[in-house]
Scaffold this active site. Structure first.
Site, PDB file in Angstrom:
ATOM      1  CD  GLU A 244      -4.137  40.268  34.085  1.00  0.00           C
ATOM      2  OE1 GLU A 244      -3.747  41.440  33.829  1.00  0.00           O
ATOM      3  OE2 GLU A 244      -4.691  39.959  35.137  1.00  0.00           O
ATOM      4  CB  CYS A 278      -4.732  44.591  36.810  1.00  0.00           C
ATOM      5  SG  CYS A 278      -5.919  43.521  35.999  1.00  0.00           S
TER       6      CYS A 278
END
Length: 487
Positions: A244, A278
């Site tokens: 991820e 993110c």
């Protein structure tokens, strides 16, 4: 100093010297030595030895340990929030929400495991078809610094629930949070060797990723490191790799009626956590013309008033610091580079104190920049791109190697449906901040943003693998033999 937890014992490191600094005061809040390759190998061996007994425990027994861990987090919630704030620089109000997310992850992971894995069976004419799931064995978990409690927890909890044993390497920038988290696991009664902690920087990470004794690696962090791991695992199909990573996330703004609502959503998308999520918006796509001019003017006006301060400052700031002075300097250098390429600083990002990693929000119009870098500037630096028509905006939104998050602010459902269909991202929001996500939904992206949907409800998918079986209690000849066979 005892910095590593291996096979149920704390021990000193034998690798490079490490320090964790308060990013605002630069005070040393943790120090020790990283784990060298031999200690990493010992941790992997300890996990391997603990695996059979842990995997053979009943699901309910493992759930019991996880729930005791959640209870320990509740007991130590204030200390954990203080630790997260001190080590990352994020305000206490935000650190407290991270601890709450850590606690809630246990119940979400249990629900996810039951619904997405577990055991299912169905009758056939002469047997029973059974689907079960098995743990991989020993998995490495690499954690990031921006959510040093919540994001590693999103790998560790479902991994342990599925019956895996874990070797955890946190970010070298947030070792104290990792230490406190592991102490909560110890207090919960987790058996020795099931979770091992190895602190360290690159040397430790390389040794762990390359260790032949791991069955997989779960990573949350930068695309640069994730790409290196992907290359390292090439030709190793026997290892599960869950990545991820980051994104160069676009937020497209249509001409909405409520200008201030749009501005507030942009602020929450771009500058929460000092831009260190993110899913933060990195590129803001604004229509050309008077309405777009008004939006940008209002955004700049509001961002000038955003409060920035130390994690424990009162009244609480909206933004804390970025993770380190090095990170702050890199962001300031990126702003200079964008300006050198032809970008126009609509609001200059500044560093109020030379010896503190505090930055004010920065907004740069890069519409005229021909060679815009497709990078994730991990901090409070927002790029503005003006567009002429909606199709051009969508094309520009997709003009990236990444594909984590995208969003649209629009009063038109039809426009959103059009945008959703054409967006290349794992998360697509409508009239909500890009940084908002439901724990019950998958979290992750496509392209350079990763592969599996890590750290969320779908983590169960990569923490165990499905095993299909045909079963019957007694062995018997069929009523009719296959042609050509005589008994």
């Amino acid at each position: 100093m005892t910095t590593h937890y291996i096979a149920g014992n704390w021990q000193a490191g034998q690798g490079e010297t490490l320090q964790s600094l308060n990013p605002v005061t630069q005070a040393v809040i943790w120090q020790g030595q990283g784990a060298d390759a031999s200690q990493v190998d010992t941790a992997v061996q300890a996990a391997r030895q603990a695996f059979p007994a842990w995997a053979q425990l009943s699901l309910e027994a493992r759930i019991d340990v996880l729930e005791k861990f959640a209870a320990q987090l509740k007991v130590h919630a204030e200390a954990m929030a203080q630790c997260i704030g001190e080590e990352t620089g994020k305000p206490l109000w935000e650190s407290a929400t991270e601890v709450t997310s850590m606690i809630n992850k246990v119940a979400i992971s249990v629900q996810s495991y039951r619904e997405r894995t577990g055991e299912k069976s169905g009758p056939l004419a002469d047997a029973t078809a059974v689907l079960r799931h098995k743990p991989h064995g020993v998995v490495a978990v690499f954690g990031p610094y921006n959510f040093p409690g919540h994001l590693p927890n999103g790998h560790i909890v479902p991994a342990l629930l599925a019956g895996n044993c874990v070797v955890f390497k946190p970010s070298e920038l947030t070792p104290k949070v990792a230490e406190l988290t592991v102490n909560c696991w110890i207090a919960a009664g987790l058996p020795a060797g099931v979770l091992n902690l190895v602190q360290g920087a690159r040397e430790t990470g390389v040794a762990l990723a390359a260790n032949p004794g791991i069955d997989g690696l779960f990573f949350t962090g930068s695309s640069r490191t994730g790409n290196l791991l992907h290359q390292q695992f090439a030709g190793r199909p026997d290892k599960i790799l869950a990545l991820e990573m980051g994104g160069n996330n676009p937020l497209v703004v249509d001409e909405v009626k409520d200008l201030d609502a749009a501005v507030y959503t942009i602020v929450q998308s771009a500058f929460i956590s000092a831009g260190q999520r993110c899913t933060c918006a990195r590129r803001l796509l604004v229509p050309q013309g008077a309405w777009g001019d008004a939006l940008i003017a209002r955004l700049v006006e509001v961002c000038k008033t955003i409060t920035v301060g130390a994690f424990d400052e009162q009244p609480a700031p909206f933004m804390g610091s970025v993770i380190s002075l090095q990170a702050a300097r890199a962001l300031l250098a990126a702003q200079v580079e964008l300006a050198a390429k032809g970008g126009v600083k609509l609001l200059e990002m500044t560093q109020p104190q030379a010896d503190a990693a505090l930055l004010t929000p920065g907004i740069v119009d890069v519409t005229a920049v021909a060679d815009r870098p497709d990078e994730e500037f991990f901090g409070p630096l927002l790029q503005v791109i003006r567009y002429g028509d909606f199709d051009a905006a969508i094309d520009e939104a997709n003009n990236t190697q990444y594909g984590l998050a995208a969003g649209l602010l629009s009063d038109s459902r039809a426009r959103y449906q059009y945008f959703w269909l054409r967006s290349r991202a794992g998360i697509v929001n409508w009239n909500k901040q890009l940084t908002g996500a439901a724990s019950s939904a998958p979290f992750g992206g496509v392209g350079a943003s990763g592969n599996h949907r890590a750290s969320a409800y779908y983590a169960a998918d990569y923490c165990a693998y499905p095993v299909a079986s045909l079963e019957t209690a007694s062995l018997a000849l069929p009523a009719t033999l296959t042609p050509g066979v005589t008994l």
